[in-house]
Design a protein around this motif. Structure first.
Motif, PDB file in Angstrom:
ATOM      1  N   LEU A  60       0.820  -1.215   0.000  1.00  0.00           N
ATOM      2  CA  LEU A  60       0.000   0.000   0.000  1.00  0.00           C
ATOM      3  C   LEU A  60       0.855   1.266   0.000  1.00  0.00           C
ATOM      4  N   ILE A  61       1.905   1.265   0.798  1.00  0.00           N
ATOM      5  CA  ILE A  61       2.803   2.424   0.869  1.00  0.00           C
ATOM      6  C   ILE A  61       3.492   2.645  -0.486  1.00  0.00           C
ATOM      7  N   LEU A  62       3.987   1.574  -1.092  1.00  0.00           N
ATOM      8  CA  LEU A  62       4.664   1.698  -2.389  1.00  0.00           C
ATOM      9  C   LEU A  62       3.721   2.200  -3.475  1.00  0.00           C
ATOM     10  N   ILE A  63       2.508   1.667  -3.509  1.00  0.00           N
ATOM     11  CA  ILE A  63       1.541   2.109  -4.517  1.00  0.00           C
ATOM     12  C   ILE A  63       1.234   3.589  -4.339  1.00  0.00           C
ATOM     13  N   GLU A  64       0.988   4.002  -3.114  1.00  0.00           N
ATOM     14  CA  GLU A  64       0.660   5.415  -2.849  1.00  0.00           C
ATOM     15  C   GLU A  64       1.825   6.320  -3.234  1.00  0.00           C
ATOM     16  N   TYR A  65       3.030   5.937  -2.837  1.00  0.00           N
ATOM     17  CA  TYR A  65       4.210   6.756  -3.125  1.00  0.00           C
ATOM     18  C   TYR A  65       4.458   6.871  -4.632  1.00  0.00           C
ATOM     19  N   LEU A  66       4.457   5.727  -5.313  1.00  0.00           N
ATOM     20  CA  LEU A  66       4.739   5.741  -6.747  1.00  0.00           C
ATOM     21  C   LEU A  66       3.638   6.436  -7.548  1.00  0.00           C
ATOM     22  N   THR A  67       2.395   6.333  -7.090  1.00  0.00           N
ATOM     23  CA  THR A  67       1.298   7.017  -7.775  1.00  0.00           C
ATOM     24  C   THR A  67       1.443   8.528  -7.633  1.00  0.00           C
ATOM     25  N   LYS A  68       1.751   8.992  -6.412  1.00  0.00           N
ATOM     26  CA  LYS A  68       1.911  10.432  -6.197  1.00  0.00           C
ATOM     27  C   LYS A  68       3.093  10.996  -6.983  1.00  0.00           C
ATOM     28  N   LYS A  69       4.137  10.191  -7.170  1.00  0.00           N
ATOM     29  CA  LYS A  69       5.314  10.634  -7.917  1.00  0.00           C
ATOM     30  C   LYS A  69       5.123  10.502  -9.426  1.00  0.00           C
ATOM     31  N   GLY A  70       3.992   9.909  -9.843  1.00  0.00           N
ATOM     32  CA  GLY A  70       3.726   9.748 -11.270  1.00  0.00           C
ATOM     33  C   GLY A  70       4.575   8.670 -11.922  1.00  0.00           C
TER      34      GLY A  70
END
Length: 134
Positions: free
Chosen positions: A44-54
């Motif tokens: 969940l943390i990785l998905i959120e981080y990578l999504t916010k960074k595009g």
């Protein structure tokens, strides 16, 4: 069929299992302690981080949503097969670790919900401030 997001899912799973095994050794239990939870939380943390960074394409995001929905019931079913009695026989420290983990997660969930609501409220406020065309 091309499957998107499996590499990230696999990474989160492997890291969670390694950390769960290490945690079990540290507290003296011959079992994986919290590896499934660590895996899900890391995913969940990785998905959120990578999504916010595009850094994730739309197809990859959709694939991760699919695997996230599939991952939880499958891994929980697999974890249910673990020998719970062995963990209990490991001593009271194993039970204490489980209780502490549950308490910490109950405390973290409202904090994460506030962060999610803050982002949603910001978007809602932006929509309210846009001029209305009559």
């Amino acid at each position: 069929m091309v499957i998107y997001g499996v590499g990230l899912l696999s990474f989160a799973f492997l890291v969670g299992q390694i950390l769960g095994d290490m945690l079990g050794k540290v507290i003296g239990v011959k079992a994986n302690v919290g590896g499934v939870g660590i895996s899900i939380f890391l995913l969940l943390i990785l998905i959120e981080y990578l999504t916010k960074k595009g850094k994730l394409e739309i197809k990859t995001q959709e694939g991760l949503k699919f695997w996230g929905a599939m991952y939880i019931p499958i891994v929980v079913a697999m974890a249910a097969q673990q020998n719970v009695m062995a963990a209990i026989k490991g001593g009271p420290i194993a039970l204490l670790a489980g209780v502490i983990t549950v308490i910490v997660m109950f405390l973290i969930i409202p904090l994460l919900a506030k962060v999610g609501n803050k982002d949603a409220n910001d978007e809602f406020e932006e929509m309210e401030t846009e001029p209305k065309i009559s």
